[in-house]
Design a protein around this motif. Sequence first.
Motif, mmCIF file in Angstrom:
data_model
loop_
_atom_site.group_PDB
_atom_site.id
_atom_site.type_symbol
_atom_site.label_atom_id
_atom_site.label_comp_id
_atom_site.label_asym_id
_atom_site.label_seq_id
_atom_site.Cartn_x
_atom_site.Cartn_y
_atom_site.Cartn_z
ATOM 1 N N LEU A 134 13.021 -13.500 -21.685
ATOM 2 C CA LEU A 134 11.561 -13.395 -21.629
ATOM 3 C C LEU A 134 10.965 -14.777 -21.857
ATOM 4 O O LEU A 134 11.220 -15.406 -22.890
ATOM 5 N N LEU A 135 10.184 -15.262 -20.889
ATOM 6 C CA LEU A 135 9.508 -16.545 -21.031
ATOM 7 C C LEU A 135 8.007 -16.298 -21.188
ATOM 8 O O LEU A 135 7.405 -15.603 -20.367
ATOM 9 N N THR A 136 7.415 -16.848 -22.247
ATOM 10 C CA THR A 136 5.978 -16.735 -22.419
ATOM 11 C C THR A 136 5.320 -17.835 -21.591
ATOM 12 O O THR A 136 5.406 -19.020 -21.932
ATOM 13 N N CYS A 137 4.702 -17.436 -20.499
ATOM 14 C CA CYS A 137 4.134 -18.401 -19.539
ATOM 15 C C CYS A 137 2.615 -18.479 -19.586
ATOM 16 O O CYS A 137 2.044 -19.408 -19.016
ATOM 17 N N SER A 138 1.960 -17.492 -20.217
ATOM 18 C CA SER A 138 0.504 -17.499 -20.345
ATOM 19 C C SER A 138 -0.165 -17.172 -19.018
ATOM 20 O O SER A 138 0.361 -17.441 -17.932
ATOM 21 N N ALA A 139 -1.382 -16.626 -19.105
ATOM 22 C CA ALA A 139 -2.178 -16.412 -17.901
ATOM 23 C C ALA A 139 -2.497 -17.736 -17.226
ATOM 24 O O ALA A 139 -2.804 -17.776 -16.032
ATOM 25 N N LYS A 155 2.491 -24.684 -17.584
ATOM 26 C CA LYS A 155 2.619 -23.228 -17.542
ATOM 27 C C LYS A 155 2.850 -22.727 -16.120
ATOM 28 O O LYS A 155 3.559 -21.738 -15.904
ATOM 29 N N HIS A 156 2.271 -23.420 -15.133
ATOM 30 C CA HIS A 156 2.595 -23.092 -13.745
ATOM 31 C C HIS A 156 4.077 -23.355 -13.489
ATOM 32 O O HIS A 156 4.758 -22.569 -12.820
ATOM 33 N N ALA A 157 4.578 -24.462 -13.999
ATOM 34 C CA ALA A 157 5.996 -24.780 -13.835
ATOM 35 C C ALA A 157 6.873 -23.748 -14.527
ATOM 36 O O ALA A 157 7.916 -23.341 -13.995
ATOM 37 N N ALA A 158 6.459 -23.297 -15.717
ATOM 38 C CA ALA A 158 7.234 -22.298 -16.452
ATOM 39 C C ALA A 158 7.323 -20.988 -15.677
ATOM 40 O O ALA A 158 8.387 -20.358 -15.600
ATOM 41 N N LEU A 159 6.208 -20.576 -15.080
ATOM 42 C CA LEU A 159 6.217 -19.337 -14.305
ATOM 43 C C LEU A 159 7.087 -19.485 -13.060
ATOM 44 O O LEU A 159 7.835 -18.567 -12.693
ATOM 45 N N GLY A 160 7.024 -20.648 -12.423
ATOM 46 C CA GLY A 160 7.886 -20.889 -11.270
ATOM 47 C C GLY A 160 9.356 -20.832 -11.646
ATOM 48 O O GLY A 160 10.179 -20.283 -10.901
ATOM 49 N N CYS A 180 2.481 -13.127 -19.696
ATOM 50 C CA CYS A 180 1.325 -13.947 -19.323
ATOM 51 C C CYS A 180 0.019 -13.393 -19.889
ATOM 52 O O CYS A 180 -0.840 -12.897 -19.142
ATOM 53 N N PRO A 181 -0.167 -13.458 -21.208
ATOM 54 C CA PRO A 181 -1.427 -13.008 -21.795
ATOM 55 C C PRO A 181 -2.538 -14.020 -21.553
ATOM 56 O O PRO A 181 -2.284 -15.203 -21.304
ATOM 57 N N GLN A 182 -3.768 -13.562 -21.653
ATOM 58 C CA GLN A 182 -4.927 -14.450 -21.531
ATOM 59 C C GLN A 182 -5.410 -14.788 -22.944
ATOM 60 O O GLN A 182 -4.750 -15.534 -23.650
ATOM 61 N N GLY A 183 -6.537 -14.264 -23.373
ATOM 62 C CA GLY A 183 -7.042 -14.598 -24.704
ATOM 63 C C GLY A 183 -6.336 -13.810 -25.795
ATOM 64 O O GLY A 183 -6.332 -12.580 -25.772
ATOM 65 N N LEU A 231 1.601 -8.422 -18.029
ATOM 66 C CA LEU A 231 0.208 -8.844 -18.165
ATOM 67 C C LEU A 231 -0.496 -7.976 -19.198
ATOM 68 O O LEU A 231 -1.009 -6.898 -18.866
ATOM 69 N N PRO A 232 -0.545 -8.416 -20.457
ATOM 70 C CA PRO A 232 -1.258 -7.642 -21.478
ATOM 71 C C PRO A 232 -2.737 -7.444 -21.141
ATOM 72 O O PRO A 232 -3.341 -6.462 -21.559
ATOM 73 N N HIS A 233 -3.309 -8.401 -20.392
ATOM 74 C CA HIS A 233 -4.690 -8.278 -19.909
ATOM 75 C C HIS A 233 -4.626 -7.837 -18.438
ATOM 76 O O HIS A 233 -4.357 -8.671 -17.567
ATOM 77 N N PRO A 234 -4.879 -6.558 -18.132
ATOM 78 C CA PRO A 234 -4.777 -6.085 -16.741
ATOM 79 C C PRO A 234 -5.694 -6.848 -15.786
ATOM 80 O O PRO A 234 -5.383 -6.979 -14.598
ATOM 81 N N GLU A 235 -6.822 -7.363 -16.304
ATOM 82 C CA GLU A 235 -7.760 -8.065 -15.432
ATOM 83 C C GLU A 235 -7.157 -9.330 -14.821
ATOM 84 O O GLU A 235 -7.626 -9.814 -13.780
ATOM 85 N N VAL A 236 -6.117 -9.866 -15.453
ATOM 86 C CA VAL A 236 -5.472 -11.063 -14.908
ATOM 87 C C VAL A 236 -4.900 -10.770 -13.516
ATOM 88 O O VAL A 236 -4.927 -11.633 -12.623
ATOM 89 N N ALA A 237 -4.390 -9.564 -13.305
ATOM 90 C CA ALA A 237 -3.869 -9.199 -11.981
ATOM 91 C C ALA A 237 -4.991 -9.213 -10.947
ATOM 92 O O ALA A 237 -4.803 -9.688 -9.812
#
Length: 266
Positions: A134-139, A155-160, A180-183, A231-237
């Motif tokens: 599990l990698l924490t990549c952030s929104a 963080k873009h690199a981490a997600l890639g 990838c959580p937001q706030g 995505l803990p914040h569904p709005e990120v999707a």
Amino acid sequence: MNLTDRVAVVTGGAGGIGAALGRRFAAEGAAAIVLADLAADAARTVAEQIGPVAHGVGLDVADEAQVRALVEETERRYGRIDLFCANAGVATGGGVDAPDADWERAWRVNVLAHVYAARAVLPAMLRRGSGHVLLTCSAAGVLTAVGDAPYTATKHAALGFAEWLSITYRDAGIRVSALCPQGVDTPMLADGLATGHLGARVIAASGPVLTPDQVAEATIAGLAEERFLILPHPEVAAYARRRAEDPDGWQAGLRKLVRKLRAADH
């Protein structure tokens, strides 16, 4: 993944999301939880609060030798690592003019630390034909961290990298997830809001601020379903879809929000 009787390692485990993951894994019946953090004493304190199943250790995730030693010691002590959560991260609050030292630190902690973790845990996982990373990549890895160029880029690199791992190793039995959580109500966000940092204010205005425990709950659900993107914040999707479908419109909306927040200062 079901956490019952599993061995998990969590970096950045001294507080925030990392500590919440440790508590939640214990509640799920994990056999052992190793909380690793640069703040070693704080990691040990969190482990003591969780109970005998948890163990706190010091770790600089930017040092590959330390990451390798942590993995080797955990495997020696518990026999295996079922779940490795590369959760540690750093923000800089800087733009393009951020000092090279800040860019370098963000690169090492937010990206290379994930590479070091994968190098260390994959060999044994591949031999067993099972394991979860599990990698924490952030929104910020999905969208953008307004006001923090190094954080956004890394963080873009981490997600890639997380996506590459998933594509490369899933057929070998390895599951990979990008959290990838937001706030989130952590010191990182609180400090930014206290100083009036634009990026923190954009985050607070873009959706609900979750507690670390809420993020941990969403993580458990994502791991159980073996989802790649958690995505803990569904709005990120929804934001990501809008960004992909209309990048110019998406950027225009963000610029409008930034102008609104700046106008409120005057």
